[in-house]
Design an enzyme around this catalytic site. Structure first.
Site, short mmCIF file in Angstrom:
data_model
loop_
_atom_site.label_atom_id
_atom_site.label_comp_id
_atom_site.label_asym_id
_atom_site.label_seq_id
_atom_site.Cartn_x
_atom_site.Cartn_y
_atom_site.Cartn_z
N ASP A 41 0.82 -1.21 0.00
CA ASP A 41 0.00 0.00 0.00
C ASP A 41 0.86 1.26 0.00
O ASP A 41 2.05 1.23 0.26
CB ASP A 41 -0.90 0.01 1.25
CG ASP A 41 -2.16 -0.79 1.04
OD1 ASP A 41 -2.39 -1.23 -0.09
OD2 ASP A 41 -2.90 -0.97 2.01
N LYS A 63 -4.00 3.32 -2.81
CA LYS A 63 -4.94 3.73 -1.75
C LYS A 63 -4.56 5.04 -1.12
O LYS A 63 -4.59 5.21 0.07
CB LYS A 63 -5.08 2.67 -0.65
CG LYS A 63 -5.80 1.43 -1.08
CD LYS A 63 -6.94 1.13 -0.13
CE LYS A 63 -7.22 -0.33 -0.05
NZ LYS A 63 -6.26 -1.02 0.80
N MET A 176 -6.62 9.32 9.81
CA MET A 176 -7.21 9.91 8.60
C MET A 176 -8.05 11.15 8.95
O MET A 176 -9.11 11.37 8.37
CB MET A 176 -8.10 8.89 7.87
CG MET A 176 -7.30 7.71 7.34
SD MET A 176 -8.33 6.36 6.80
CE MET A 176 -8.69 5.52 8.34
#
Ligand SMILES: C[S@@+](CC[C@H](N)C(=O)[O-])C[C@H]1O[C@@H](n2cnc3c(N)ncnc32)[C@H](O)[C@@H]1O
Length: 259
Positions: A41, A63, A176
């Site tokens: 990732d 991603k 996030m």
């Protein structure tokens, strides 16, 4: 010595930690060194990828926010296909695969197709990034509980359980949460949090580019904007953030490069 891999294909879901390659487990390093294919990732650092042997195939699954190189269903199907070809596949994810890493979803697909798998936990960002920022997540004087939440707000709307975020003697760690930071600070204050509650945003924790910006719920959105922080950033909210001033130990110059 017994070979680490069975002869049939298998997917090893491996956590790479927050960035500093020395935070990987011994098992993660051993599997990486012996993989046929590594599907990795965006958040996997270059130093971690240096453990992948040159003969192994590397597949970038992406991603980044709003920029999924492969859709999740495509990644799931790819893992099944590679394992069915008899390959030893390392599915490498930043941090810990079971914490905001969609690791469970990928394993469900593997299980449904009868593909063998194992999981290797990693140091999750909450743990690794807070350590490198000198912010203990619990401390007997300040916080007796710690909550991990995602700040990736759907369509910019707030669907977090705000009352649970504003409890006293608790540290809140937000993954996030950079884009949603103004909304998060606003909602916490609207739900009774003290505007002076300390908060830190840490960019690139454990890497040579690490930056720590501290402030309060009231001041932080503007501070982060002025500092121009970029993803990945981890947000830590609570009285424990006060300890950063006296416990910060990591300087970017201390970051090691894997050999
Ligand atoms: C999709 S989540 C993956 C979390 C990962 N599975 C883990 O356990 O750390 C990505 C978020 O983790 C956080 N993160 C991961 N690595 C980080 C780092 N080195 N510095 C700051 N935040 C990080 C950021 O909040 C980032 O947006």
């Amino acid at each position: 010595m017994k070979p680490p891999f069975p002869r049939t294909g298998c997917v090893y879901l491996v956590g790479a930690g927050p960035g500093d390659a020395e935070l990987m487990t011994l098992r993660a390093v051993r599997l990486l060194r012996q993989a046929d294919v590594v599907v990795y990732d965006n958040l996997v650092s270059k130093d971690v990828l240096d453990f992948v042997p040159p003969e192994a195939e590397r597949i970038y699954a992406g991603k980044r926010r709003n920029e999924h190189t492969l859709r999740q269903e495509q990644i799931n199907a790819l893992l099944v296909k590679l394992a069915q070809e008899g390959k030893q596949v390392v599915r490498l994810k930043g941090g810990d695969p079971f914490i905001f890493g969609r690791g469970g979803e990928e394993l469900q697909t593997l299980a449904a197709h009868g593909v063998a798998f194992e999981v290797v936990p990693g140091v999750t960002a909450a743990s690794g990034v807070s350590s490198y920022a000198g912010i203990p997540l619990t401390h007997r004087d300040y916080a007796q509980s710690c909550l991990f939440v995602t700040g990736h707000l759907k369509d910019g709307t707030a669907d977090l359980d705000w009352p649970s975020l504003v409890r006293l003697h608790q540290t809140v760690v937000i993954y996030m949460g950079l884009g949603g930071l103004p909304e998060i600070c606003h909602q916490m204050m609207a739900h009774g949090a003290d505007p002076a509650l300390p908060i830190a945003v840490v960019q690139d924790g454990s890497l040579s580019t690490q930056r720590v910006v501290t402030g309060t719920l009231a001041t932080m959105p503007e501070r982060v904007k002025q500092a121009g922080l970029k993803s990945p950033c981890l947000t830590i909210i609570g009285e424990v953030v006060k300890l950063h001033d006296s416990l910060a130990w990591f300087t970017p110059a201390m970051a090691v490069t894997a050999t």
